[in-house]
Motif scaffolding. Structure first.
Motif, PDB file in Angstrom:
ATOM      1  N   LEU A  67       0.855  -1.126  -0.257  1.00 41.06           N
ATOM      2  CA  LEU A  67       0.281   0.691  -0.573  1.00 41.06           C
ATOM      3  C   LEU A  67       1.143   0.892   0.035  1.00 41.06           C
ATOM      4  O   LEU A  67       1.685   1.672   0.629  1.00 41.06           O
ATOM      5  N   TYR A  69       0.750   4.714  -0.223  1.00 40.99           N
ATOM      6  CA  TYR A  69      -0.838   5.890  -0.354  1.00 40.99           C
ATOM      7  C   TYR A  69      -0.047   7.472   0.832  1.00 40.99           C
ATOM      8  O   TYR A  69       0.649   6.507   1.738  1.00 40.99           O
ATOM      9  N   ASP A  74      -8.038   6.957   0.770  1.00 36.65           N
ATOM     10  CA  ASP A  74      -7.553   6.009  -0.593  1.00 36.65           C
ATOM     11  C   ASP A  74      -6.763   5.233   0.590  1.00 36.65           C
ATOM     12  O   ASP A  74      -6.933   3.485  -0.449  1.00 36.65           O
ATOM     13  N   TYR A  75      -5.220   5.454   1.297  1.00 33.24           N
ATOM     14  CA  TYR A  75      -5.448   3.964   1.944  1.00 33.24           C
ATOM     15  C   TYR A  75      -6.130   3.455   3.359  1.00 33.24           C
ATOM     16  O   TYR A  75      -6.186   2.090   2.727  1.00 33.24           O
ATOM     17  N   PHE A  79      -6.721  -0.484   1.852  1.00 32.06           N
ATOM     18  CA  PHE A  79      -5.890  -1.214   3.547  1.00 32.06           C
ATOM     19  C   PHE A  79      -7.478  -2.115   3.307  1.00 32.06           C
ATOM     20  O   PHE A  79      -7.214  -3.307   3.145  1.00 32.06           O
ATOM     21  N   PRO A  91       1.970  -1.635   4.504  1.00 31.98           N
ATOM     22  CA  PRO A  91       1.700  -0.147   4.132  1.00 31.98           C
ATOM     23  C   PRO A  91       3.176   0.622   4.195  1.00 31.98           C
ATOM     24  O   PRO A  91       3.716  -0.641   4.939  1.00 31.98           O
ATOM     25  N   TYR A  93       5.031   4.798   3.702  1.00 31.40           N
ATOM     26  CA  TYR A  93       5.171   5.776   2.732  1.00 31.40           C
ATOM     27  C   TYR A  93       5.447   5.753   1.161  1.00 31.40           C
ATOM     28  O   TYR A  93       7.146   5.092   1.071  1.00 31.40           O
ATOM     29  N   THR A 121      -2.087   2.099  -4.960  1.00 34.85           N
ATOM     30  CA  THR A 121      -1.513   3.825  -4.171  1.00 34.85           C
ATOM     31  C   THR A 121      -2.516   4.899  -5.557  1.00 34.85           C
ATOM     32  O   THR A 121      -3.636   3.847  -6.251  1.00 34.85           O
ATOM     33  N   THR A 122      -2.764   6.013  -5.719  1.00 39.33           N
ATOM     34  CA  THR A 122      -2.961   7.208  -6.822  1.00 39.33           C
ATOM     35  C   THR A 122      -2.963   6.965  -7.900  1.00 39.33           C
ATOM     36  O   THR A 122      -1.690   6.687  -7.751  1.00 39.33           O
TER      37      THR A 122
END
Length: 165
Positions: A67, A69, A74-75, A79, A91, A93, A121-122
């Motif tokens: 993850l 995000y 969005d995170y 999840f 997760p 960063y 991700t975005t």
């Protein structure tokens, strides 16, 4: 496989069809006063099922998914999407472009330790992927998925992990 209804995603499913399905469930407060984004159980359920269906289509049930995000809702959707898919959420960063010499090795270590093959991700972060791939060509081998651009309706393809696995 545990009874899905007695899990965290099962709880969300129950909330999403209950009397308070459209009430705020999660609120993300932005950096500016009054800047907030809200997700109801219903909205989160739809987003999570959409993400889960995309993950299940890739065959990642039981596998680890990174993850990547920025802080925000969005995170949370990513999840829960992993939980709905029966995947393990890892997760991390996103790397800081101003400090790549420090953040890129950390991200690489997380990916290698987790043996992740998919990155959620975005679209904003995915737009930076060419720059990221220049710095870390090995990241091209991962499947990158922008969850905020998944097509509507994909959530109808979702199945509980016991139906898939």
């Amino acid at each position: 496989m545990p009874d899905f209804s007695r899990t965290l995603p099962g709880l969300l499913l129950n909330l999403a069809v209950g009397p308070s399905a459209h009430a705020p469930l999660y609120t993300f407060l932005g950096e500016v006063d009054g800047d907030e984004t809200v997700l109801s159980a219903f909205e989160l359920d739809v987003r999570a099922r959409r993400i889960a269906a995309a993950l299940q289509a890739r065959g990642v049930v039981g596998e680890r998914v990174l993850l990547l995000y920025p802080p925000g809702l969005d995170y949370i959707a990513g999840f829960f999407g992993c939980l709905y898919a029966g995947a393990v959420a890892v997760p991390a960063y996103p790397p800081d472009p101003m400090r790549l010499e420090r953040t890129l090795p950390r991200l690489r270590a997380i990916i290698q330790d987790a043996e992740a093959s998919v990155v959620l991700t975005t679209s904003g972060i995915l737009e930076l992927s060419d720059f990221l791939f220049e710095q870390a060509p090995d990241f091209r081998a991962l499947h990158w998925m922008a969850t905020d651009t998944l097509p509507e309706g994909g959530e109808r393809e979702w199945r509980t992990p016991s139906e898939v696995g």
